[in-house]
Scaffold this active site. Structure first.
Site, PDB file in Angstrom:
ATOM      1  N   GLU B  29       0.855  -1.189   0.000  1.00  0.00           N
ATOM      2  CA  GLU B  29       0.000   0.000   0.000  1.00  0.00           C
ATOM      3  C   GLU B  29       0.890   1.238   0.000  1.00  0.00           C
ATOM      4  OE1 GLU B  29      -2.193  -0.880   3.541  1.00  0.00           O
ATOM      5  OE2 GLU B  29      -3.007  -2.701   2.654  1.00  0.00           O
ATOM      6  N   GLU B  60      -4.557  -6.411   2.843  1.00  0.00           N
ATOM      7  CA  GLU B  60      -3.324  -7.124   3.177  1.00  0.00           C
ATOM      8  C   GLU B  60      -3.380  -8.581   2.738  1.00  0.00           C
ATOM      9  OE1 GLU B  60      -4.945  -5.090   5.253  1.00  0.00           O
ATOM     10  OE2 GLU B  60      -3.515  -3.430   5.374  1.00  0.00           O
ATOM     11  N   GLN B  82       2.301  -2.173   5.880  1.00  0.00           N
ATOM     12  CA  GLN B  82       2.705  -0.849   6.381  1.00  0.00           C
ATOM     13  C   GLN B  82       3.206  -0.886   7.828  1.00  0.00           C
ATOM     14  OE1 GLN B  82      -0.525   1.857   5.441  1.00  0.00           O
ATOM     15  NE2 GLN B  82       0.479   2.367   3.491  1.00  0.00           N
ATOM     16  N   PHE B  83       2.511  -1.651   8.663  1.00  0.00           N
ATOM     17  CA  PHE B  83       2.920  -1.834  10.060  1.00  0.00           C
ATOM     18  C   PHE B  83       2.612  -3.273  10.428  1.00  0.00           C
ATOM     19  CE2 PHE B  83       2.112   2.671   9.721  1.00  0.00           C
ATOM     20  CZ  PHE B  83       3.091   3.269  10.517  1.00  0.00           C
ATOM     21  N   PRO B  89      -4.758  -9.427   8.888  1.00  0.00           N
ATOM     22  CA  PRO B  89      -5.656  -9.897   7.814  1.00  0.00           C
ATOM     23  C   PRO B  89      -4.933 -10.809   6.816  1.00  0.00           C
ATOM     24  CG  PRO B  89      -5.936  -7.545   8.160  1.00  0.00           C
ATOM     25  CD  PRO B  89      -4.729  -7.957   8.968  1.00  0.00           C
ATOM     26  N   HIS B 129       0.173   0.449  15.689  1.00  0.00           N
ATOM     27  CA  HIS B 129       1.382   0.865  14.965  1.00  0.00           C
ATOM     28  C   HIS B 129       2.664   0.491  15.692  1.00  0.00           C
ATOM     29  CE1 HIS B 129      -1.676   3.185  12.927  1.00  0.00           C
ATOM     30  NE2 HIS B 129      -0.808   3.607  12.028  1.00  0.00           N
TER      31      HIS B 129
END
Lengths: 342, 325
Positions: B29, B60, B82-83, B89, B129
């Site tokens: 992403e 994801e 991303q994190f 998922p 995060h």
């Protein structure tokens, strides 16, 4: 709903294949049904783990797989043995998995068919990646994924349709809507009238057809495969069919459906209508039927022998199968098992 | 040689891999036009184009599932989640397929792919995060799990992970992205996966850690040295495979050990380290092995995060306990 061949064996549209080809696919459907019944029978003798029969879905599987090029990718489920066999996955390996042998997941090198997916839905994404990678590598190989109507409730169906649509991958989504996900019927699975209509939400063509009609399946699949191979993106096909047998040999379908309903679907049998069509065209007689049943039966019997004859895997095969080279962790666990007499 | 931060070293590795091998592609992403949420793929979209640096839909499972298909068909996808807290998922794809296809197909099909995940706390981020849940992946058969802590290792290990014939989960310590820099070679080089590294040699106690916690451990080492204690600091660099030999060799020398990670305590990877130390080196121990970890709680938000993430002071205190015996 698209139909070309009625249950009575009469044409209501142009057949997409000639009579000799129809005979070949009829023979394949006969072979598939013999396999399915044999597997069910030997499961009852305790020789297979749970088996998921596909009787009633032969036209959907054989008619669609017949369109593929031998090197095309197929990612299917535990109920799609007929489609996988059509694409080169040997009966003996499909059976081997059910006898409890991992080597059943290892088709010959020239067969681009992944081992059957047991969990529902996740595999559709794999067919998106496979087709995408082929295009990136300059190949025109496409990928087809088979799934049932229940799988369209999984989030991965949405993600796969969307990824395929956005990146126009050469993926064909072939849904066999066989009316039940184990016991759960369509009304409890979705609020839409059809599965094909879901395609519109992704900007993908959706086609709904009589999945027990070999000609309708072949015709729609041909269009979808041509579209995919021509880099024009994915298609969703809804083949409306029926699972005549139980979900698996562990299931009792009398708990959730009536015998009348099953009998009604039996009258729309995918093999019988092709047989009638061939007979009407002077291309079927009982002698030929006996001949092909004999030959296909022998192939299935031989497959059972081969599957049951596989050596039991030793522990090394297990430790050696996780990575290209076993990790230090696995090596020490292998030594541990040996030291414990395993 | 060039002086690079850990973040720049990763960008450098991605650039080299894309340049050297046509099978390599990046997918995630915002990795394309935006250059990634941490800007680690900055400039690569412009250089290699949208077919090789792919802005994926926000999904994801979709990213990992399609990348898996790509890998099976011969590509070498490098995916970015991303994190780490957004990876769940995709967990089904990882545990059900990515880590299984080689075994399931007895080597007929393989999925050589890298799953990059920025991980860990200490930066006062939003919920989800700051996760450090590597034990979940270490407990997942069929995937390697590696965690570099220096720019040199980050570059060499990422290039090695991309070359690896099997799937690798590549954890990137967010806290160290721009806080550590060092001189590293220009061009490609490889650092083998699965080997720990002794960061600081010592004699009195072994401190075993990885990833972002190496920074706190280094601080603890400095404090301990001032107090006249000589700690040996080991950076595992990889938890699957786990280089137990390096750990055992050190513990046999020092007789004391402290395991440090920011992940939750119960069933954290430290539990595995302690278990293997006692299997292999119990009679070398002069004191019980200590663990300094995060707690079994949701990683707190910024204002209370300091209660959670291990500090040099806590590590020093744990070392003190081992020295009391």
């Amino acid at each position: 709903m698209l139909q070309i061949l009625t249950p009575e064996g009469e044409l209501v549209g142009d057949p997409p294949i000639d009579v000799p080809m129809t005979r070949r696919l009829y023979r394949a459907m006969v072979g598939a049904r013999l396999y399915d019944r044999k597997a069910t029978a030997i499961q009852k003798q305790g020789r297979l783990a749970t088996y998921a029969p596909f009787e009633g879905q032969e036209a959907a599987q054989v008619g669609s797989a017949a369109v593929l090029r031998p090197d095309d990718w197929m990612v299917a489920t535990y109920r799609d043995a007929a489609a996988m066999w059509m694409q080169g996955y040997p009966w003996e390996l499909l059976l081997a998995g059910r006898t409890g042998h991992e080597r059943g997941g290892s088709p010959p090198d020239y067969v681009n068919v992944l081992p059957p997916s047991i969990t529902v839905g996740a595999h559709m994404l794999h067919a998106v990646g496979l087709a995408w990678a082929e295009r990136l590598q300059g190949n025109d190989r496409i990928a087809v994924t088979y799934f049932g109507e229940g799988a369209t409730s999984e989030g991965d169906f949405h993600e796969a349709m969307n990824f395929a649509a956005v990146h126009r991958t050469g993926t064909v989504f072939l849904c066999q809507n066989n009316q039940y996900a184990i016991s759960t019927g369509l009304n409890a699975q979705m609020a839409t009238d059809t599965i094909a209509q879901k395609a519109g939400a992704y900007g993908v063509p959706g086609v709904r057809l009589d999945g027990n009609d070999l000609f309708a399946v072949y015709w729609a699949m041909k269009n979808a495969v041509d579209r995919a191979r021509g880099s024009n993106g994915p298609t969703l096909i809804e083949a409306v069919t029926y699972r005549i047998g139980p979900h698996t040999t562990s299931d009792d379908p009398t708990r959730y459906r009536t015998n009348e309903e099953v009998d009604d679907w039996r009258s729309r049998d995918p093999l019988e209508r092709v047989r009638r069509y061939l007979e009407l065209n002077g291309a079927w007689d009982e002698e030929w039927q006996k001949h092909i049943e004999g030959e296909e039966s022998a192939v299935v019997e031989r497959a059972v022998e081969l599957a049951e004859g596989l050596n039991t895997p030793d522990a090394d095969e297990l430790f050696d199968s996780m990575f290209a080279e076993p990790t230090s962790d696995l090596e020490s666990q292998r030594r541990l098992l040996e030291s414990e007499g395993g | 040689m060039a002086v690079l931060t850990l973040a720049q070293a990763i960008t450098d590795a991605l650039d080299i891999a894309l340049d050297n091998d046509e099978r390599v592609l990046l997918m995630g992403e915002d990795v394309g036009k935006a250059g990634g949420v941490f800007r680690l793929s900055n400039g690569l979209y412009e250089k290699y184009g949208p077919d090789r640096v792919i802005d994926a839909p926000v999904a994801e499972s979709g990213i990992i599932g399609t990348a898996f298909g790509m890998a099976v068909a011969g590509m070498r996808p490098v995916t970015e989640i991303q994190f780490m807290g957004f990876s769940y998922p995709a967990y089904d794809q990882i545990v059900s397929h990515v880590g299984r296809i080689r075994s399931r197909s007895r080597h007929r099909f393989t999925s050589p792919m890298v799953i990059r995940m920025p991980y860990g706390g200490g930066i006062g981020a939003s919920e989800h995060h700051s996760e450090s849940t590597e034990s979940i992946y270490a407990h997942t058969p069929g995937v390697k799990v590696v965690v570099p802590s220096t720019p040199y290792d980050a570059k060499g290990m990422l290039l090695q992970a991309i070359d690896d014939p099997d799937p690798v989960i590549f954890l990137e310590p967010i806290r160290l992205y721009r806080s550590v820099k060092e001189e590293i070679p220009v061009g490609a080089y490889l650092v083998p996966l699965g080997l720990a590294r002794v960061l600081v040699p010592g004699d009195d106690v072994t401190i075993i850690t990885y990833g972002a916690m190496t920074a706190e451990a280094r601080k603890a080492v400095a404090i301990l040295k001032q107090e006249g204690v000589s700690p040996e600091l080991i950076d595992l660099r990889s938890i699957v495979p786990f280089d137990v030999d390096t750990v055992v060799e050190s513990v046999e020398k020092t007789g004391r050990a402290v395991v440090v990670h920011e992940a939750h305590r119960t069933a954290g990877f430290g539990a595995e380290v302690v278990a293997q130390i006692q299997e292999r080196a119990l009679f070398s121990l002069s004191a019980p092995v200590q663990r300094v970890t995060g707690w079994d709680m949701i990683v707190p938000l910024k204002r209370a995060e300091h209660h959670y993430v291990p500090t040099a002071e806590r590590i020093v205190a744990a070392v003190g306990k081992t020295l009391e015996e």
